[in-house]
Design a protein around this motif. Structure first.
Motif, PDB file in Angstrom:
ATOM      1  N   HIS A  65       0.831  -1.203   0.000  1.00  0.00           N
ATOM      2  CA  HIS A  65       0.000   0.000   0.000  1.00  0.00           C
ATOM      3  C   HIS A  65       0.867   1.256   0.000  1.00  0.00           C
ATOM      4  O   HIS A  65       0.602   2.207  -0.748  1.00  0.00           O
ATOM      5  N   TYR A  69      -6.922  -9.662  -4.856  1.00  0.00           N
ATOM      6  CA  TYR A  69      -7.380  -8.284  -4.766  1.00  0.00           C
ATOM      7  C   TYR A  69      -6.802  -7.424  -5.891  1.00  0.00           C
ATOM      8  O   TYR A  69      -5.673  -7.664  -6.339  1.00  0.00           O
ATOM      9  N   VAL A  81      -5.612  -3.653  -6.185  1.00  0.00           N
ATOM     10  CA  VAL A  81      -5.234  -2.585  -5.262  1.00  0.00           C
ATOM     11  C   VAL A  81      -4.815  -1.364  -6.081  1.00  0.00           C
ATOM     12  O   VAL A  81      -3.932  -1.464  -6.940  1.00  0.00           O
ATOM     13  N   GLU A 110      -8.807  -1.317  -1.970  1.00  0.00           N
ATOM     14  CA  GLU A 110      -8.506  -2.741  -2.083  1.00  0.00           C
ATOM     15  C   GLU A 110      -9.801  -3.476  -2.438  1.00  0.00           C
ATOM     16  O   GLU A 110     -10.660  -3.657  -1.595  1.00  0.00           O
TER      17      GLU A 110
END
Length: 230
Positions: free
Chosen positions: A170, A210, A212, A221
């Motif tokens: 992230h 996922y 992202v 997400e």
């Protein structure tokens, strides 16, 4: 020609994932080849591949890089051209990519991919196909490595099993060090056709994949709906 890839979170061989790739070929007994470069051609890892393939209707092969001219009479490109499925194992992504480049394996894989050979793998074997992600291939901490960009998105394997992976992924997307991309829990996979997501498949209900990406100044997400393999 349809181009297909399967990336999954863990580098551990599993019957369902390898069988899934084998079935994509449409052949009764396809040639399925393991590239254990990232693990230094680890013998136990290779043996596990054969154990899995013994449970399937496939012809198993292994391409080792720790060889000399007396061991091998065909080029890497000639060997790869004969395969219907290429499975890349886990290990040191950075070293693997450097060896592939030195040996011309990266070029041979690209040619085979564009000619319809099914590509796949987990951990280093999933990261290598994307434009980059975080790796433990360097000393002291996770760092960024660039992949082959068969899929022009970033990737994060081991999403649910290594605590530092998710927040670091992230952070790198937020800071612009990585593009938007795909994350896979250890027992989940994403099937791409022509670089687009076809579906996510998982071995159980607890593991997911996922997408992202950055929206404004926040990370989003999105869980990709799963098909649970039997």
């Amino acid at each position: 020609m349809k181009k297909q890839l399967l990336i999954y979170g863990s580098g551990r061989h599993t019957v369902p994932f390898i069988n899934y790739m084998a079935q994509l070929t449409g052949k009764q007994k396809p040639n399925v080849c393991f590239l254990p470069t990232a693990s230094g051609d680890d013998v136990e890892y290779i043996n596990r591949f054969y154990e899995v393939c013994n449970q399937l209707e496939v012809n198993p092969h292994v391409i080792r890089v720790w060889i000399n001219s007396y061991d091998q009479k065909e080029t890497f490109e000639e060997l790869i051209d004969k395969m219907d499925v290429i499975v890349v194992g886990g290990g040191n992504t950075l070293n693997m990519l450097a060896i592939w480049k030195a040996q011309g394996i990266d070029v041979a894989l690209k040619k085979a991919y564009e000619n319809g050979t099914i590509m796949g793998g987990g951990s280093a074997g999933s990261l290598c196909w994307t434009n980059g992600g975080t790796t433990d291939s360097r000393p002291t901490e996770l760092s960024i490595v660039k992949g082959l960009s068969f899929i022009n998105k970033s990737h994060c394997p081991h999403y649910n099993s290594e605590k530092s992976r998710r927040p670091l992924y992230h952070k790198n997307i937020l800071e612009g060090n990585l593009t938007d991309g795909y994350a896979c829990d250890d027992r989940s996979a994403i099937h791409f056709i022509n670089e687009e997501v076809e579906k996510s498949i998982s071995l159980d209900k607890e593991n997911h994949s996922y997408y992202v990406y950055l929206k404004g100044e926040k990370i989003v997400e999105e869980r990709i709906p799963n098909e649970i393999l039997p």
